[in-house]
Design an enzyme around this catalytic site. Structure first.
Site, PDB file in Angstrom:
ATOM      1  CE  LYS A 159      41.884  32.301  41.568  1.00  0.00           C
ATOM      2  NZ  LYS A 159      41.796  34.010  41.264  1.00  0.00           N
TER       3      LYS A 159
ATOM      4  CD  GLN B 178      42.993  37.107  39.249  1.00  0.00           C
ATOM      5  OE1 GLN B 178      42.355  35.811  40.114  1.00  0.00           O
ATOM      6  NE2 GLN B 178      43.978  37.540  40.759  1.00  0.00           N
TER       7      GLN B 178
ATOM      8  CG  ASP C 294      37.179  35.420  44.604  1.00  0.00           C
ATOM      9  OD1 ASP C 294      37.631  34.536  45.326  1.00  0.00           O
ATOM     10  OD2 ASP C 294      37.374  36.269  43.861  1.00  0.00           O
TER      11      ASP C 294
END
Ligand code: NAP
Length: 279
Positions: A52, A96, A119
């Site tokens: 990422k 995460q 997200d």
């Protein structure tokens, strides 16, 4: 011969488009910054976070890294997320997952400001998805819509069966396919006669988390098959939830693993980061 849906190519096209957009934004004095928070050193999470950050750097998005030890308390993480929520120089926040067991994941997800939830996991963004309002879309399902659109596969009016009802793939996928005017069925582990249901489908999206579970007996001749699964087989080779060799000859289009859905998730995360500054 089935059309091989090339996620690698489509994801690099999207990243290239975003790189140009970010460059133009910079010329107008607008920058994009993603805060990436990781707790502990889960090996898979380390790889995802590294990829990422690499994608951010390619596109021109600034990334701020917060690598916290495994024994970080929930309250310490709450404090960090609250600080990032207030920090105007941070556009997007990514925590995460999975978090260590002693931290309540839902509490952390719900704490991220919906405007920074790149997200797309916050209940407000999930609600917006179902009502058709503008909001951040969950990255993997949004990536699948891009794969289909950019491969000229029609969704409107098609029968779509999604196998799996997780909050990150199956459910948002259903909402997005509905938005594209497909007729949607969601199957799950309690579904009876799964084969009969999937055999009806023009588009089958498989996210059930079991290696090579779906074979040609589940697929209607000429269907489109999207494989979300990600596993290592006995030879340590990456494979999906679909038995590709068996299924591919019966499809009109199919995603491979690797190189199908996988690369799309990061591309759509990057898109969500840029979305934070789009007017
Ligand atoms: P998950 O949370 O484990 O959910 C699996 C779903 O499949 C559940 O809804 C479960 O039903 C259903 N299921 C399990 N066995 C079934 C069966 N025999 N028949 C029908 N349905 C069945 O998984 P997930 O997070 O959605 O992930 C699914 C797969 O996609 C995994 O392999 C994961 O590694 C992969 N993945 C890939 C990406 C990517 O970027 N490529 C992103 C996310 C996930 P119940 O609800 O009834 O238990």
């Amino acid at each position: 011969m089935a059309q091989l849906i090339d996620g690698k190519k489509i994801s690099s096209d999207i990243k290239e488009e975003l790189r140009i957009e970010v460059q133009q934004l910079k010329e107008q004095g607008i920058s994009v910054c993603l805060a990436v928070v990781q707790v502990g050193e889960d090996p898979a999470s380390c790889v995802y976070v590294k990829n990422k950050k690499r994608a951010c750097s390619y596109i021109g998005i600034e990334s701020k890294s917060y690598e916290l030890p495994e024994n970080t308390t929930e309250e310490e993480l709450v404090k960090l997320v609250e600080t990032l929520n207030q920090d105007d120089s941070v556009n997007g926040i990514l925590v995460q997952l999975p978090l260590p067991d002693h931290i309540n994941e839902d509490r952390i997800i719900n704490l991220i400001r919906p405007e920074k939830d790149v997200d797309g996991f916050h209940p407000i963004n999930i609600g917006r998805l179902w009502t058709g309002e503008k909001g951040f879309l969950s990255c993997t399902p949004a990536g699948i819509i891009q794969l289909l659109k950019r491969s000229d596969i029609q969704m409107s009016g098609k029968e779509c069966v999604i196998i799996g009802r997780s909050n990150i793939v199956g459910k948002p996928m259903a909402a997005l396919m509905l938005r594209e005017n497909a007729t949607v069925t969601i199957a799950h582990s309690k579904t009876v006669n799964l084969k009969e249901i999937t055999k009806r489908a023009d588009i089958v999206i498989v996210a059930l988390g079991k290696e090579k579970f779906i074979n040609s007996e589940y697929i209607k001749e000429g269907a489109v098959v999207i494989d979300v699964g990600m596993h290592r087989d006995v030879n340590n080779k990456l494979c999906g939830d679909v038995d590709f060799m068996d299924v591919e000859p019966h499809t009109s289009a199919i995603t491979p693993v690797p190189g199908g859905v996988g690369p799309m998730t990061i591309a759509m995360l990057m898109n969500n980061c840029v979305e934070t500054v789009r007017v």
